[in-house]
Write a protein that holds these residues in place. Sequence first.
Motif, short mmCIF file in Angstrom:
data_model
loop_
_atom_site.label_atom_id
_atom_site.label_comp_id
_atom_site.label_asym_id
_atom_site.label_seq_id
_atom_site.Cartn_x
_atom_site.Cartn_y
_atom_site.Cartn_z
N LEU A 362 0.83 -1.21 0.00
CA LEU A 362 0.00 0.00 0.00
C LEU A 362 0.86 1.26 0.00
O LEU A 362 0.49 2.28 -0.60
N ALA A 363 2.00 1.21 0.69
CA ALA A 363 2.88 2.38 0.70
C ALA A 363 3.40 2.69 -0.70
O ALA A 363 3.48 3.85 -1.10
N ARG A 364 3.73 1.66 -1.43
CA ARG A 364 4.22 1.88 -2.80
C ARG A 364 3.09 2.40 -3.69
O ARG A 364 3.29 3.32 -4.49
N ALA A 365 1.89 1.84 -3.52
CA ALA A 365 0.77 2.29 -4.35
C ALA A 365 0.39 3.72 -4.04
O ALA A 365 -0.04 4.47 -4.93
N ALA A 366 0.55 4.13 -2.78
CA ALA A 366 0.11 5.47 -2.37
C ALA A 366 1.00 6.57 -2.89
O ALA A 366 0.71 7.76 -2.67
N ARG A 367 2.10 6.24 -3.55
CA ARG A 367 2.96 7.28 -4.12
C ARG A 367 2.26 8.05 -5.23
O ARG A 367 2.63 9.17 -5.55
N ARG A 368 1.28 7.39 -5.85
CA ARG A 368 0.52 8.07 -6.90
C ARG A 368 -0.72 8.70 -6.29
O ARG A 368 -1.43 8.08 -5.51
N ARG A 369 -1.00 9.92 -6.68
CA ARG A 369 -2.07 10.67 -6.05
C ARG A 369 -3.43 9.98 -6.23
O ARG A 369 -4.21 9.86 -5.28
N THR A 370 -3.71 9.50 -7.42
CA THR A 370 -5.00 8.83 -7.66
C THR A 370 -5.14 7.59 -6.81
O THR A 370 -6.18 7.33 -6.20
N ALA A 372 -3.65 7.02 -4.01
CA ALA A 372 -3.77 7.42 -2.61
C ALA A 372 -5.22 7.75 -2.26
O ALA A 372 -5.71 7.40 -1.18
N VAL A 373 -5.90 8.42 -3.17
CA VAL A 373 -7.31 8.75 -2.94
C VAL A 373 -8.15 7.49 -2.87
O VAL A 373 -9.01 7.33 -1.98
N LEU A 374 -7.92 6.58 -3.80
CA LEU A 374 -8.67 5.32 -3.80
C LEU A 374 -8.40 4.51 -2.53
O LEU A 374 -9.31 3.90 -1.96
N LEU A 375 -7.15 4.53 -2.08
CA LEU A 375 -6.82 3.82 -0.84
C LEU A 375 -7.52 4.44 0.36
O LEU A 375 -7.96 3.73 1.27
N ALA A 376 -7.62 5.76 0.36
CA ALA A 376 -8.31 6.43 1.46
C ALA A 376 -9.78 6.03 1.50
O ALA A 376 -10.34 5.77 2.58
N VAL A 377 -10.41 5.95 0.34
CA VAL A 377 -11.82 5.54 0.27
C VAL A 377 -11.96 4.08 0.72
O VAL A 377 -12.85 3.74 1.51
N ALA A 378 -11.06 3.22 0.23
CA ALA A 378 -11.12 1.81 0.60
C ALA A 378 -10.88 1.62 2.10
O ALA A 378 -11.53 0.80 2.75
N ALA A 379 -9.94 2.40 2.66
CA ALA A 379 -9.66 2.29 4.09
C ALA A 379 -10.86 2.70 4.92
O ALA A 379 -11.19 2.07 5.94
#
Length: 505
Positions: A362-370, A372-379
């Motif tokens: 997840l840390a690697r995926a969150a480097r991209r802004r889009t 990161a937003v999707l991860l925030a929604v999923a979290a």
Amino acid sequence: MQDARLIAGSRHLTRPARREDGQPPTDTGAAPSLRRPAAVAAAFTLAQLALVVPGLGLGWDETVYVSQVGPQAPAAFFSAPRARGITFLVAPVAAFTTSVEALRIWLALLSGCGLFLALRVWRRLLPAPLLAAAGALFATLWVTLFYGPQAMPNLWVAYGALAATGFLLRAVRNPADRWALPGLGAGVALAALMRPTDAVWLALPLAVAAPLLRPARRRTLAVLSVLAAGLLLGCAPWIAEAYAQYGGLLARLRRASEIQGHLGWYLAVDDHVRALGGRTLCRPCDVPWRHPLSAVWFLALPLLVAGGVRAATRTRHRAPVVLATATGLVVAAPYLFTVGYAAPRFLLPAYALLALPVAQCLARAARRRTAAVLLAVAATAHLAVQYRILDGVADRVRRDTVTLGRVAAELHAQGVRPPCVVSGEDAVRVAFRTGCASRQPSGHDGSITPRGLAATGQRLPVAVLVSDLGGTPSYARSWRVHPLPDLGHRTGLRAHLSPGAAPAG
């Protein structure tokens, strides 16, 4: 949202230069390196105190463990698979007070400290933001929160496994690390003291990994020796009890297998998926899968773990993440493939270890802004689902707690007072609350014969609990019957009271 912030924060990690000895750099200061994991551990403790502790009575297994040291009632039957570790953990409180709330607070504080200490082991191996993210992922699962303040061993096995894995890496990387070998032994011993068979599965991948990490030969021997010593030290009480009460270690292992439904080849993955909907025990697990959303994260876990391992292979975190993954998979294997039923708590050690590669992914995926937003929604959605399940499970236990109190009060009014005996359905929990001994003439307990129970009823108050689910034993059919409140799925609950039980007044 806390998960998302922690994961997104890891985008700001920089890759420090290696030390002159070729090893990854250590943290430059204790406070910065520990601040985020400490915050996660503190939030974990506060969440338990707010969401789980209030009004939560002891469960069936908890009652068995606590009764071994508690003054409230005689000790319940202690079956072959159980180990004494969790009883030692609760003894400082349970031996001096009957307050369940005091015990819950004690365990919530201990579990918060345990999470922090287990993550602290890894501070020289992985960045603090990554550890905080892994800790948050693990701590926000409903099963972790629910069992944090409970007198159950699985969470403590998870802490021992997480700590032991980290200490092994530190031991082979840095011979000057004076905490590594003692910590490795202590972590394995803690797991073994809580659940000896889990500790054996934990020790296997660590023993295989030690020489593969290419330390000096003398260091490999030291690591393997400490690993074996920790395992034997933690298992020692269980082994000694096996020879004292079961006729030997193999006899106890056979009896433990029988009680757990005869261990063998089972595909229990689907059972664990169904159990995540809020079942603390799914045995037999032939129930429909009514809450698919509760298992989305579980089904995504293999992909996230694989992504984390792949991401770690390109960084200096490869060895820690790969070993955590391998160890997590091994400790999960016996519960997924050798036990014919499921309980979410069984996989807590695996979840604690696999949280590290998931956080890396997840840390690697969150480097991209889009992303990161999707991860925030999923979290956010993930936390909402976990909270809803936690609230439902805790509410069900609280209702049972109230009903058990009413059942105990009814039995007291009918003359079932210490010294007394309770047998039949849910006898362990009812007996403990009534101050009685729990005895069964059949099943895992089998500590008394039907004739012996009938004879006991002539001189002491004996209550045999029966519901619509089962019939009345022949020796109790002539005894006085008193209706009791329904207890969960046990409708038509009633007590058959022996001649030794005289109603008050």
